[in-house]
Design a protein around this motif. Structure first.
Motif, mmCIF file in Angstrom:
data_model
loop_
_atom_site.group_PDB
_atom_site.id
_atom_site.type_symbol
_atom_site.label_atom_id
_atom_site.label_comp_id
_atom_site.label_asym_id
_atom_site.label_seq_id
_atom_site.Cartn_x
_atom_site.Cartn_y
_atom_site.Cartn_z
ATOM 1 N N SER A 1 0.821 -1.213 0.000
ATOM 2 C CA SER A 1 0.000 0.000 0.000
ATOM 3 C C SER A 1 0.856 1.265 0.000
ATOM 4 C CB SER A 1 -0.945 0.016 1.201
ATOM 5 O OG SER A 1 -0.231 0.263 2.407
ATOM 6 N N LEU A 2 2.127 1.135 0.385
ATOM 7 C CA LEU A 2 3.041 2.274 0.375
ATOM 8 C C LEU A 2 3.504 2.613 -1.038
ATOM 9 C CD1 LEU A 2 5.298 1.358 3.449
ATOM 10 C CD2 LEU A 2 3.308 2.888 3.394
ATOM 11 N N LYS A 3 3.227 1.720 -1.984
ATOM 12 C CA LYS A 3 3.584 1.927 -3.394
ATOM 13 C C LYS A 3 5.089 2.111 -3.584
ATOM 14 C CE LYS A 3 -0.780 1.844 -4.448
ATOM 15 N NZ LYS A 3 -1.374 0.648 -5.112
ATOM 16 N N LEU A 4 5.840 1.344 -2.822
ATOM 17 C CA LEU A 4 7.293 1.395 -2.928
ATOM 18 C C LEU A 4 7.813 0.218 -3.750
ATOM 19 C CD1 LEU A 4 8.246 2.215 0.789
ATOM 20 C CD2 LEU A 4 8.384 3.789 -1.163
ATOM 21 N N ASP B 1 7.225 -11.474 -6.617
ATOM 22 C CA ASP B 1 6.811 -10.827 -7.864
ATOM 23 C C ASP B 1 7.164 -9.344 -7.858
ATOM 24 O OD1 ASP B 1 5.885 -13.161 -8.929
ATOM 25 O OD2 ASP B 1 3.777 -12.793 -8.456
ATOM 26 N N LEU B 2 6.996 -8.694 -6.698
ATOM 27 C CA LEU B 2 7.335 -7.283 -6.593
ATOM 28 C C LEU B 2 8.837 -7.071 -6.762
ATOM 29 C CD1 LEU B 2 6.701 -4.330 -6.015
ATOM 30 C CD2 LEU B 2 6.783 -4.857 -3.561
ATOM 31 N N ALA C 1 16.332 -11.027 -9.982
ATOM 32 C CA ALA C 1 16.599 -11.093 -8.542
ATOM 33 C C ALA C 1 17.686 -12.114 -8.261
ATOM 34 C CB ALA C 1 15.330 -11.474 -7.781
ATOM 35 N N ARG C 2 18.450 -11.895 -7.220
ATOM 36 C CA ARG C 2 19.496 -12.836 -6.828
ATOM 37 C C ARG C 2 19.253 -13.243 -5.383
ATOM 38 N NH1 ARG C 2 25.632 -11.402 -7.904
ATOM 39 N NH2 ARG C 2 24.874 -11.841 -9.995
#
Length: 253
Positions: free
Chosen positions: A96-99, A142-143, A216-217
């Motif tokens: 929800s912070l959209k970060l 996923d993000l 991603a690692r």
């Protein structure tokens, strides 16, 4: 890349590295290794999320860092890894912070001397040390991948465990959540709870081809024998040196 040992601090390991515009989540961030990791990442410019069960303690840790470094970016969010519902709530609150999310450090751990079942009917040490982090990582993956693709820089997933898993004789899933298991040998319980956490790291490394391809690692880091957080009340040199065990390799993007 320079080599470091237990005498180096987290900030020293990250010398010359800037993490401006990066966002990191650190579980168990209110003390010990987690606290020093948060401090180092924040000093280097990252916006760090302190993911902690005890909000009062987390806010105190945040205030301590801000007194020293008033311009760093720190956010406290509640996360109880022993509760699957809390893990999901944390992820929703964070999203929800959209970060974006560049770094996830699964650091929190528990060594309970009493037998307790969580609301999900899981033994509390196993739930906290493994199941909660497993769910957290999957819900955020996923993000992290989308962040990596959009920023054109690899993310990092770091799984902090303990070498105590080396003494584990495996996991008896039939008795894992029974009181008799804890009564037999509390240390075995802790050793066994770290074993799947290390396996999670190994499996993550095996999946590195996919994550690297998508941005991603992953890494699994051992801390040796875990240090008692009570040693770290005054941010002593021992605290900084112990925290450095997390930085066996540089964590950066």
């Amino acid at each position: 890349m320079a080599l470091f040992d237990g005498r180096a601090t987290a900030v020293e390991v990250m010398d010359g590295i800037r993490l401006d515009s990066k966002v990191a989540i650190v579980t168990g961030a209110n003390g010990g290794i987690g606290f020093e990791t948060v401090r180092a990442l924040a000093i280097k410019g990252a916006h760090v999320i302190l993911a902690c069960r005890n909000l009062k303690s987390a806010e105190a840790a945040k205030a301590s860092i801000l007194r020293e470094e008033p311009d760093v970016q720190l956010t406290v969010l509640r996360l109880d890894l022993s509760s699957l519902a809390s893990v999901r709530e944390f992820v929703e609150e964070f999203k929800s912070l959209k970060l974006p999310l560049h770094i996830l450090i699964n650091n929190a751990g528990l060594a309970s001397s009493e037998f307790m079942l969580t609301v999900d009917n899981l033994e509390v040490t196993f739930a906290t040390n493994h199941v909660g982090h497993f769910l957290l990582t999957n819900l955020l993956l996923d993000l992290m991948i989308s962040t990596a693709l959009e920023s054109n820089s690899e993310g990092r997933i770091v799984i902090v465990a303990s070498r105590q898993h080396e003494s584990a004789r495996g996991i008896n899933f039939d008795s894992l959540h029974k009181k008799s298991w804890l009564q037999s040998l509390p240390l075995v319980k802790r050793q066994s709870s770290h074993l799947p956490r290390v396996v999670l790291g190994v499996r993550s490394i095996q999946a590195r081809q996919r994550f690297t391809r998508e941005g991603a690692r992953t890494s699994s880091q051992g801390t040796g024998s875990e240090c008692n957080s009570e040693l770290f009340a005054s941010r002593s040199d021992s605290h900084k040196h112990c925290s450095q065990l997390l930085q066996a390799r540089r964590v950066y993007v």
